[in-house]
Design an enzyme around this catalytic site. Structure first.
Site, PDB file in Angstrom:
ATOM      1  N   ASP A   1     -16.650 -60.885  17.302  1.00 45.16           N
ATOM      2  CA  ASP A   1     -16.551 -62.348  17.315  1.00 45.16           C
ATOM      3  C   ASP A   1     -17.939 -62.992  17.230  1.00 45.16           C
ATOM      4  O   ASP A   1     -18.978 -62.327  17.426  1.00 45.16           O
ATOM      5  CB  ASP A   1     -15.846 -62.767  18.625  1.00 45.16           C
TER       6      ASP A   1
ATOM      7  N   ASP B   1      -8.111 -69.403  14.349  1.00 43.24           N
ATOM      8  CA  ASP B   1      -7.523 -69.276  15.690  1.00 43.24           C
ATOM      9  C   ASP B   1      -6.147 -69.915  15.736  1.00 43.24           C
ATOM     10  O   ASP B   1      -5.418 -69.758  16.704  1.00 43.24           O
ATOM     11  CB  ASP B   1      -8.423 -69.971  16.722  1.00 43.24           C
TER      12      ASP B   1
HETATM   13  C1  DGJ Z   1     -12.569 -66.887  19.604  1.00 41.63           C
HETATM   14  C2  DGJ Z   1     -11.613 -66.058  18.793  1.00 41.63           C
HETATM   15  O1  DGJ Z   1     -11.401 -66.649  17.553  1.00 41.63           O
HETATM   16  C3  DGJ Z   1     -10.326 -65.862  19.579  1.00 41.63           C
HETATM   17  O2  DGJ Z   1      -9.392 -65.172  18.812  1.00 41.63           O
HETATM   18  C4  DGJ Z   1     -10.647 -65.125  20.849  1.00 41.63           C
HETATM   19  O3  DGJ Z   1     -11.089 -63.826  20.557  1.00 41.63           O
HETATM   20  C5  DGJ Z   1     -11.706 -65.881  21.643  1.00 41.63           C
HETATM   21  N1  DGJ Z   1     -12.855 -66.174  20.835  1.00 41.63           N
HETATM   22  C6  DGJ Z   1     -12.140 -65.086  22.856  1.00 41.63           C
HETATM   23  O4  DGJ Z   1     -13.173 -65.681  23.513  1.00 41.63           O
END
Ligand code: DGJ
Length: 703
Positions: A449, A506
């Site tokens: 991430d 997301d």
């Molecule tokens: C942002 C990501 O896009 C989410 O899917 C998740 O992993 C969160 N971070 C976790 O902090």
């Protein structure tokens, strides 16, 4: 001294580029389009579109061509921007050498006064994609700074009068924007150390009269600068110039010693329509970009803990989640954020990549063992490029983060700072930590991430990120990696050449996904697009959607679940399990075949279809309440006109819409129709109600 012009052509399967090359002068692309017949008179082709000099133009009209410069009067942005003592330095680059070698065109320009040399190589690869690679070299000149180099400068063929860009925000990636190319052109740049959500690094130019499209992309995970400049004043040759480059802060090179600089590659594709353009990009991704794509096994169904548990992690809760996941047919269990250091919320502990003894008193081992016993493999979330001010790492190394020297404040985003990856010691620390985690635990997959913009940004950051990923991949070649950046904030072929999938957004709301997946799949094949069934109500949009609809939409991608099965009804779990089983049956087609974008007169109906070796699966989804009782038939695509296909609607069927099927048994047994009938007349599906999705299966019958 310039010589006479010579013409050369580069041919792909269905595309030709013709270049006009003047040794001692400019290099130009005078044709880009459908493959020309052998023997085409290239000089006549160039003459057919050449223009005479007109009023108010330099006496020798400049040819910006493949390397625009200002020297002869062209007023746009030059391909190379140089400065000495803060003052712009103009170039006088002349074509010194060119040759055709193994189907590629190599070109070298030199500016002897500046001791500067520029090389470009234009080649045509998988999917008829045109790749442009370049290099800039220089003898030592302590005072000269190269601020920016275009990876691509392309005179745009005049028929492409509209430009489609993609803009967006967190959880709302890839909104198409369309505008006329002239008179204002197009400009999009990022200044946050990554492409970001306003993705100017993906672009489509269209000829609205025919639907022909030209796609362009900069394969770079840092800042970019994309612009189309129109020559409305006629200072050049009247054509618009498309330039794509890594933005100044990323590309800056000081020529203190003899130096070579490699701008990131740019790619182009030209296709008769948007389905063909998608197929070209997918072929390129599959053959030339994705790491060892041919060796990949089936894309396993994921369950990710984020939307199910958030930071409420414990071995017990995760074990229960893993057991529920396995009962649905899940094949990979991914432990998201919150497993390390003191990370019990999103304000702390990034950088402390040690398993939390508070959450896992016995380490990750018992959970991973249970996941394996349940027949799944195990994946782990990391965010290596970041550091929380409240972390042991930051307390020990306050100078390891990106910051303005001497500034009293270090502004955070999501409570975090970014590490300076141009520093070898930072990369060494991260390599050691991630390597230890991968050696000590049976981890098959990393979700990588990146949740903060890079401010201040710094040259060497993107190269440092690539070096870190490359080192880990070399040490752990079997570990699959997903690139995520708060969803789709860093998606490009630079990162994809090092990864196995991306997280497109997301936002798991299926209605949003019906826009986001078709937009990303314009460039990326379905097997790399993480596609999860989210909870209802959706945590981001608040929308409630039936499981049948959510599950059908999630099948078109790399399917997963990001919700807690314990909070679903028995019926919802059964519906989800049935779709996971269908996905397993069809992923071979979805992930190897040709993607077709289906057109429908109702703008609220989205259709996609994948064909592969005589089999095909289509998804047709209605999002709004139809203005008519009987929606227009859905016309399919990509079939062999004379072949006959058995057409079925695989169950489960959408609960409300199923009642509107005229003869349900017919759809179970299958109708046999020709490709021509299916592509011309199509199928009338009940698509009246909002949030209704159908799958359509086609199997070619032996002749
Ligand atoms: C942002 C990501 O896009 C989410 O899917 C998740 O992993 C969160 N971070 C976790 O902090």
């Amino acid at each position: 001294m310039s010589g006479s012009r010579e013409f050369v052509r580069l041919d792909g399967g269905a595309v030709t580029l013709v270049f006009a090359l003047e040794t001692g002068g400019a290099a130009d692309c005078v044709y880009l389009g459908a493959r020309l017949p052998d023997g085409e008179d290239l000089a006549a082709l160039a003459a057919a579109t050449a223009r005479g000099r007109h009023e108010s133009q330099p006496d020798v009209p400049p040819v910006p061509g493949l390397l625009p410069e200002r020297k002869a009067g062209w007023s746009g942005t030059p391909a190379l921007e140089l400065r000495r003592s803060g003052i712009p330095v103009e170039t006088d680059l002349r074509l010194a050498f060119w040759r055709l070698k193994r189907g590629s065109l190599e070109l070298i320009w030199r500016d002897p006064a500046l001791a500067l040399e520029v090389e470009q190589c234009w080649g045509i690869g998988g999917g008829d994609i045109v790749c442009v690679n370049s290099a800039v070299s220089h003898a030592a000149d302590a005072g000269l700074i190269l601020e920016r180099t275009s990876s691509l400068a392309l005179p745009v063929p005049a028929r492409f009068t509209e430009v489609i860009g993609f803009s967006g925000r967190w959880a709302g990636e890839m909104h198409e924007t369309r505008r006329a190319v002239a008179p204002d052109g197009f400009a999009r740049r990022s200044a946050i150390g990554k492409p970001g959500f306003a993705d100017g690094n993906w672009l489509i130019l269209e000829d609205p009269a025919t639907g022909e499209v030209l796609g362009a992309h900069l394969a770079w995970s840092g800042d970019h600068d994309t612009r189309i400049e129109c020559d409305t004043q006629g200072l050049g040759d009247g054509r618009a110039i498309l330039q794509m480059s890594a933005a100044a802060a990323d590309g800056e090179t000081a020529f203190g010693s003899p130096t070579q600089h490699w701008p990131p590659p740019a790619i182009l594709a030209i296709a008769p329509d948007r389905s063909a353009l998608a197929q070209a990009f997918h072929a390129h991704a599959r053959t030339d970009v994705l790491p060892e794509r041919a060796t990949w096994g089936p894309r396993k169904v994921h369950l990710n803990s984020w939307e199910a548990l958030g930071f409420n992690l414990s071995e017990e809760a995760l074990t229960r989640l893993a057991e529920d996941a396995a009962s649905l047919g899940i094949e990979r269990f991914v432990l998201d954020d919150g497993w390390f250091g003191g990370r019990r919320d999103d304000r702390t502990s990034l950088g402390d990549w040690f398993v939390s003894p508070q959450v896992f008193p016995n380490g990750l081992g018992p959970l991973i063992d249970r996941v394996h016993q349940l027949g799944m493999d195990f994946g782990l979330w990391v965010e290596p490029e970041m550091v929380s001010p409240d972390s042991d790492l930051y307390r020990q190394h306050t100078d390891w983060c990106l910051h303005v020297d001497g500034a009293t404040e270090r502004p955070t985003m999501r409570g975090q700072l970014a590490l300076d990856l141009s520093l070898a010691e930072v990369r060494e620390y991260l390599t050691e930590r991630l390597d230890a985690l991968l050696r000590e635990n049976a981890i098959a997959y990393l979700k990588w991430d990146h949740n903060r913009d890079l401010f201040p940004s710094r040259p060497g950051q993107t190269e440092g990120f690539y070096a870190l990923l490359d080192a880990l991949r070399a040490a752990h070649p079997k570990v699959e990696i997903e690139s995520c950046s708060s969803g789709g904030g860093r998606i490009d072929f630079g990162v994809l050449s090092r990864c196995h999938r991306v997280w497109p957004s997301d936002n798991n709301d299926a209605i949003e996904r019906l826009r986001i997946i078709p937009a990303w799949s314009q460039f990326l094949p379905l097997e790399v697009l993480g596609s999860h069934v989210g909870p209802s109500p959706n945590p981001i949009t608040g929308r409630r959607l039936a499981m049948d609809f959510r599950a059908k939409v999630a099948m078109f991608g790399h399917m997963g679940v990001e919700a807690d099965p314990a909070r679903m009804t028995d019926k919802e779990r059964a519906t989800l399990a049935a779709h996971i089983a269908l996905y397993k049956q069809w992923r071979g087609v979805l992930h190897s075949g040709a993607l077709w974008r289906l057109a429908h007169p109702d703008p609220n109906v989205t259709g996609m279809m994948v064909t592969h070796m005589g089999r095909a699966l289509a998804l047709v989804a209605q999002t709004a309440f139809s203005p008519v009782f009987d929606a227009a038939p859905v016309r399919l695509a990509g079939l062999e006109p004379d072949a006959r296909y058995r057409v079925t609607l695989p169950e489960p069927w959408p609960p409300r819409a199923r009642h509107y099927l005229a003869a349900p048994d017919q759809w179970r047994e299958g109708l046999v129709l020709s490709g021509t009938a299916l592509m011309t007349q199509g199928l009338a599906l009940p698509l009246t109600h909002p949030e209704t999705a159908w799958l359509v299966v086609l199997e070619r019958l032996p002749q």
